[in-house]
Design an enzyme around this catalytic site. Sequence first.
Site, short mmCIF file in Angstrom:
data_model
loop_
_atom_site.label_atom_id
_atom_site.label_comp_id
_atom_site.label_asym_id
_atom_site.label_seq_id
_atom_site.Cartn_x
_atom_site.Cartn_y
_atom_site.Cartn_z
N LYS A 40 -15.77 3.47 12.71
CA LYS A 40 -14.61 2.60 12.93
C LYS A 40 -14.17 2.64 14.39
CE LYS A 40 -11.93 1.96 9.36
NZ LYS A 40 -10.97 2.22 8.30
N ASP A 89 -5.37 -5.82 4.74
CA ASP A 89 -6.55 -6.54 5.23
C ASP A 89 -6.64 -7.95 4.64
OD1 ASP A 89 -7.53 -4.53 6.86
OD2 ASP A 89 -8.45 -3.49 5.17
N ASN A 101 0.85 -1.19 0.00
CA ASN A 101 0.00 0.00 0.00
C ASN A 101 0.89 1.24 0.00
OD1 ASN A 101 0.45 0.88 2.88
ND2 ASN A 101 -0.34 -1.19 3.22
N LYS A 106 -13.97 -0.80 16.34
CA LYS A 106 -12.68 -1.33 16.81
C LYS A 106 -12.58 -1.31 18.34
CE LYS A 106 -10.19 -1.42 12.75
NZ LYS A 106 -9.21 -2.38 12.27
N LYS A 132 8.50 -17.81 -9.08
CA LYS A 132 7.99 -16.63 -9.77
C LYS A 132 6.87 -17.03 -10.75
CE LYS A 132 9.41 -12.89 -12.73
NZ LYS A 132 10.38 -12.46 -13.72
N PHE A 166 -5.50 4.27 13.89
CA PHE A 166 -5.50 5.22 12.79
C PHE A 166 -6.51 4.75 11.75
CE2 PHE A 166 -2.19 8.52 12.33
CZ PHE A 166 -1.68 8.46 13.61
#
Length: 416
Positions: A347, A289, A220, A351, A299, A333
Amino acid sequence: MATERVKVTVAVTGGIAAYKAVEVVRQLQDAGFDPHVVMTEAAEKFIQPLTFSAITGHKVISSLWSEDAGASGGEVSGIEHINEAQTTAALIVVPATANILAKFAHGVADDFLTTMYLATTAPVIVAPAMNVVMWQHPATQTNLEVLRQRGVTIVEPNSGYLACGMVGGGRLAEESSIVAAVAEVLSHNTPPLQDLAGETVLITAGGTREPIDPVRFIGNRSSGKMGYALAARARCRGARVILISAPTSLPMPEGCEMIPVTTAEEMRSAVLARFGEASLVVMAAAVSDYRVAEASLQKIRREGPRTLQLEPTSDILREIVERKKPGTLVVGFAAETENVLANGRAKLARKGVDALVVNDVSGTVTGFDSDRNAGWFLTPAETTELQESTKIAMADRILTQAIELRSARHSSMANR
Ligand code: CTP
């Protein structure tokens, strides 16, 4: 009776913009400061010390070994660099060359200025100026990041025509901006906060990587800058810091215990093994996630369309919220791209964390890879806006909010 002017030290290093330091010195005087000037040997190739001594009325210091050290009309005495370091309210480097930034970042102490930098506890403000390619060089940017993490204020250069004939970033900031930065820093300068002394803070940072095959991964856009800023500031505020970091290209924050990890599962194991030591946990990492259900051991070749089977990773934050000791404060965060506050609130509840820092990562000025950030600090009871600032300043505000939240809870428990 005239009020005493605050002594500040202007350090001039050897760049073509050295002549602009004259105007900075003048404007500092107009703003009520008493600037003293330190020059590097290279700076003297661009401008005469006499110019500065005539304007300031003080001897210009340039050598660690000057013969008149300690005998300069009573102004400086003893070991000059220590004396100058201890008696000044701020060290302002104008212009700051790539060389001086590198020396500061690495603690080289081979002349008066670099030795004074190590010996001072006063705030340090640097106004870089150099060729655009040198400015953009990863070595320069890494050195700046090290200095930022240490709390040095960087007065960013402007874009414009440079002495080398190129156009781009690297041109010394306006003299008035440098003076404004000095005034701003000194208006906030209180003795260094040690409000996390005796505590252990665990911070996660960076973006995890989930392998697809030996050469590819799902990652990410997290740069790790926010988590590293939190680690650096928590350390400066006296905490013992455990930094569990997914890959980043950042220099390691000084004085922190660093645990490098790659995947979400590695991060989970490290967090679960260590969070019991912490009184404050800040989960700034961007954790994947999903992971590839069966990563290929070889590969993967290009052979027509493919489907990757993904499986969810564990939610580390949820796990620590369920297992933590009652006194441990957990801050999560959330990076959101739409309905930022509403999604953040949902959230926070989902959480079960004590607080959630919500960022809007859809913009370009703040968010991923930027040195700046903005957002909100959400608790079940309150929404506090974190206005746009550097990630270092934002890290300080997040830590302050967390400490305040904890003391508010302690006092409400005590009043029951
Ligand atoms: N987090 C975590 N473990 C995961 C995913 C996220 O501990 N497997 C933590 C992050 O470090 C962050 C917080 O959870 O502190 C929120 O991360 P985010 O990706 O915004 O939330 P998600 O739980 O992934 O929710 P969604 O994907 O629905 O937005």
